[in-house]
Design an enzyme around this catalytic site. Structure first.
Site, PDB file in Angstrom:
ATOM      1  N   GLU A 105       0.817  -1.213   0.000  1.00 56.15           N
ATOM      2  CA  GLU A 105       0.000   0.000   0.000  1.00 56.15           C
ATOM      3  C   GLU A 105       0.852   1.264   0.000  1.00 56.15           C
ATOM      4  O   GLU A 105       0.550   2.229  -0.713  1.00 56.15           O
ATOM      5  CB  GLU A 105      -0.921  -0.010   1.235  1.00 56.15           C
ATOM      6  CG  GLU A 105      -1.730   1.259   1.444  1.00 56.15           C
ATOM      7  CD  GLU A 105      -2.853   1.419   0.442  1.00 56.15           C
ATOM      8  OE1 GLU A 105      -3.423   2.513   0.374  1.00 56.15           O
ATOM      9  OE2 GLU A 105      -3.161   0.448  -0.272  1.00 56.15           O
ATOM     10  N   ASP A 106       1.941   1.279   0.781  1.00 58.46           N
ATOM     11  CA  ASP A 106       2.650   2.535   1.047  1.00 58.46           C
ATOM     12  C   ASP A 106       4.076   2.591   0.517  1.00 58.46           C
ATOM     13  O   ASP A 106       4.770   3.588   0.731  1.00 58.46           O
ATOM     14  CB  ASP A 106       2.688   2.793   2.559  1.00 58.46           C
ATOM     15  CG  ASP A 106       1.300   2.998   3.139  1.00 58.46           C
ATOM     16  OD1 ASP A 106       0.418   3.451   2.394  1.00 58.46           O
ATOM     17  OD2 ASP A 106       1.096   2.694   4.337  1.00 58.46           O
TER      18      ASP A 106
END
Length: 742
Positions: A105-106
């Site tokens: 996700e990051d």
């Protein structure tokens, strides 16, 4: 730390949450990967330490340079989530997933890279957590319902995804003070509404209690501080009551020759606060503040302990539950009893075996727990696949997201009762369920044809709340169809959805015509026309397949005309600050019908209501749980399905509050000021009882809606000079005295 010390620390934190930053020189050393490996190795000597080291190094490298809001290195968060799951004795795959759960996700990491480095199982788990994170559950009801459905369907593949997400939310709530106030409130509300009850439904009661209390600290810090202060006062008066009761129980077990582990603890502030809001009991009732646990070797010993406790102390009627003979769906087993213990104080005691205790602590997660390097063989642990199937199977066919949200929230929040069919089959239902829920739990056809019910051989109204162990017989008749009033009587999502679906199908044509007229008027009010194209566009925007579906919902009062107008012309729809006209406050009346609020229950906007037609005198509006409705059970033709108009209501709805306050200088003035500070007006006040140390009084307060009432009650409950406050309802007041409004 003992209960008194813990709560004293909590009181200090509640009064001064914003502690000064600690100097870097005195900051504790951050845990390392070797610390995590030692933690896992303690319960799983066969753990793959190299796998954990590689995952730690990968996650640390991917998050390098990223910081949390607090200024800490970002990777401290995945490491903390992994430690939370290690405390639950989870398997290596779950621990590694926690370390990697934010990488896709990051960071620049991809699912394919995770699969190459750590294998398909971990890659799938990380992707599952990533997808849950992307859902962004918000307060908007339609979006929240849709995301809730996706969340539950996602769990059907591997429940460990949700376990990682819960641990992720727990650590975020523990460190929430670094976020902006508006973000804190948003996250706390999501936690209270979604994640805490989900943890409870999964059997992880410790996590539910901590999540609730952390959210409570953000959403209502004054109330939390008030609970802690009042508890400390009581604790001082009780003089270390926990230790004394634990010693009493240990001595009793020794005399009976039962090998038992006895513990006691103070309940969390939010748990105490919730009981104060929902039960008419004094704060000093120990059964609402302390919990005691007796853990033994066998189920037979559980019942020996129960017999010994009931012989030693007097059992409190209605406070006994046997979850050993009737386990909860998440595998929870225990005996709960409340007795009048030391000095006559009421004490709640839970009795269970060590195996039962493991499931009670870990819930559904007990399926993955490890002991001595192998997965624990706990016969009480529920198969996660079966548990998820039970939670989702009844909702897969429903097309209505809001029905699904309501149903799942009820499933998660409610405790259970177990009733029997005449043939002896057990039907589990949520607490507060009625014979209508029982009928639909057997089969939809039985529910549709229900005309009455017998409980333990006695004919009862359909709104009767069922209790544990009752035998329920459903009386059916050919040609019977669901009644609109049943929606307000039913509790389970399954029953509500089936009733609404049947009502929509039965009255669809009539509702379409009525909806078309409502749409025409609403569009004309903003200078537009309800053309076929406009209605088709609104239907698509609101998630309906066709315009007729929208009109049917509009005609059945499941949506409002203003909602339809707002979708197409948001600038022309009623502004949030505009007030609902008093004469139009209730929806579902014919143009020539006047209405009045029943003085016996004093319903307010935001509460579920039903109308009773008074021949020649208009309609009297009752709260759906008003006891006075019992007298109309055999007059279904007089019942009207009503609801409140959406929008801002004027503060003209009088509600009577019953309060007990200290008899001291300025106390009454302080109470009146608190009510005024909540923008509520006192229209009348009378004293019921005057004593040297307290006053009991009735106060009539003019309010807008149920939320306004809740704010007033919360403000009064948090005041130390108010020993009790509750809504006063008087069934002796006749609705004949109500004057219908034109």
């Amino acid at each position: 730390m003992d209960a008194q010390g813990a709560l004293r620390a909590g009181a200090q934190a509640a009064s001064d949450e914003a502690a000064a930053p600690v100097a870097a020189a005195s900051a504790p050393v951050a845990p390392t990967v070797e610390d995590l490996i030692r933690q896992v190795h303690a319960y799983n000597p066969r753990t793959n330490a190299d796998l954990i080291r590689r995952a730690w190094a990968f996650g640390e490298a991917m998050h390098e340079g990223q910081l949390r809001k607090s200024g800490e290195a970002y990777f401290t968060h995945p490491a903390a989530v992994a430690r939370i799951l290690a405390e639950q004795r989870m398997d290596d795959a779950t621990i590694v997933t926690a370390l990697l759960h934010d990488t896709v996700e990051d960071t620049k990491a991809s699912r394919a890279q995770i699969e190459r480095e750590f294998g398909p199982e971990i890659a799938e788990l990380v992707e599952g957590v990533t997808n849950l994170t992307k859902m962004q559950i918000r307060s908007d009801e339609t979006r929240q319902a849709e995301n809730f459905r996706k969340l539950f369907m996602a769990t059907s593949r591997d429940l460990r995804v949700v376990l990682v997400k819960l641990a992720d939310r727990l650590h975020n709530m523990r460190t929430i003070r670094a976020m902006a106030p508006d973000k804190q409130a948003q996250k706390a509300r999501e936690t209270m509404d979604i994640y805490a009850p989900l943890a409870g439904r999964m059997g992880m009661q410790w996590m539910r209690e901590e999540l609730e209390d952390l959210a409570f600290r953000v959403l209502n810090p004054e109330a939390r501080a008030s609970v802690i202060r009042r508890f400390l006062t009581l604790q001082g008066e009780a003089d270390h009551v926990i230790a004394k009761i634990v010693e009493d129980l240990r001595e009793l077990m020794a005399r009976e020759g039962i090998a038992a582990e006895v513990t006691g603890r103070a309940k969390k502030p939010y748990s105490i606060w919730r009981k104060l809001q929902t039960k008419d009991q004094a704060f000093s009732r120990l059964s609402d503040i302390y919990g005691f646990r007796v853990i033994v070797a066998t189920a037979a010993d559980c019942y020996r302990v129960l017999g010994a406790v009931h012989q030693r102390w007097r059992a409190v009627p209605g406070r006994f539950k046997d979850y050993i003979s009737q386990p909860k769906s998440n595998g929870y087993r225990s005996i709960h009893t409340t007795v009048a213990g030391r000095d006559g104080k009421q004490v709640e005691i839970q009795i269970r075996t060590h195996e039962m205790h493991e499931v009670a602590e870990a819930g559904v997660a007990a399926h993955w727990s490890y002991r001595d390097g192998v997965r624990s063989e706990n016969r009480f642990a529920v198969d996660p696949a079966r548990w998820i199937a039970q939670m989702t199977e009844r909702f897969e066919d429903g097309a209505d997201h809001n029905d699904f949200l309501e149903a799942v929230k009820l499933e998660m929040y409610q405790d259970q009762v177990f009733c029997f069919t005449p043939k002896g089959h057990v039907i589990p239902l949520p607490k507060g369920a009625t014979p209508i829920d029982f009928a639909y739990a057997i089969h939809t056809r039985i529910g549709h044809a229900c005309v009455g019910a017998k409980v333990d051989g006695v004919r009862v109204p359909l709104y009767t709340r069922l209790r544990n162990g009752q035998m329920v017989e459903i009386i059916t008749a050919e040609g019977q169809t669901p009644q609109a009033s049943w929606v307000g009587i039913a509790v389970t999502g399954r029953a509500k959805s089936a009733i609404r679906r049947a009502l929509r199908e039965e009255d669809r044509e009539r509702f379409i015509k009525l909806g078309a007229e409502l749409a025409r008027v609403a569009f004309e009010n903003v200078g537009r026309k309800a053309t076929d194209k406009a209605l088709r566009t609104a239907a698509r925007a609101m998630g309906f397949e066709a315009a007729d579906d929208l009109l049917a919902r509009l005609g059945s009062a499941e949506i409002t005309a203003r909602q339809v107008v707002r979708v197409l012309y948001p600038d022309l729809a009623q502004r949030p600050g505009e007030e609902v006209e008093e004469a139009r406050a209730v929806v579902g009346l014919s143009p020539d019908q006047a209405y009045a609020r029943a003085p016996c229950c004093q319903p307010v906007p935001g509460e579920r209501i039903v109308g009773i037609a008074q021949r020649g005198q208009g309609v009297v509006v009752h709260a759906i749980d008003c006891p006075a409705l019992a007298r109309y059970e055999d007059q279904p033709d007089r019942w009207l399905d009503l609801h409140w108009q959406e929008g801002t209501h004027r503060p003209v709805n009088t509600v009577t509050l019953e309060m007990t306050i200290s008899n001291g200088p300025g106390v009454l003035g302080r109470v009146c000021t608190l009510i005024g500070e909540q923008s509520a007006n006192i229209s009348d006040l009378s004293f019921v009882d005057r004593k040297p140390d307290y006053y009991r009084l009735l106060v009539d307060v003019d309010l807008r809606n149920a939320e306004h009432l809740h704010r007033v009650l919360t403000a009064l409950e948090a005041e130390s000079q108010v020993s009790s406050v509750a809504r006063h309802r008087d069934p002796r007041r006749s609705e004949q005295s109500a004057a219908p409004r034109p």
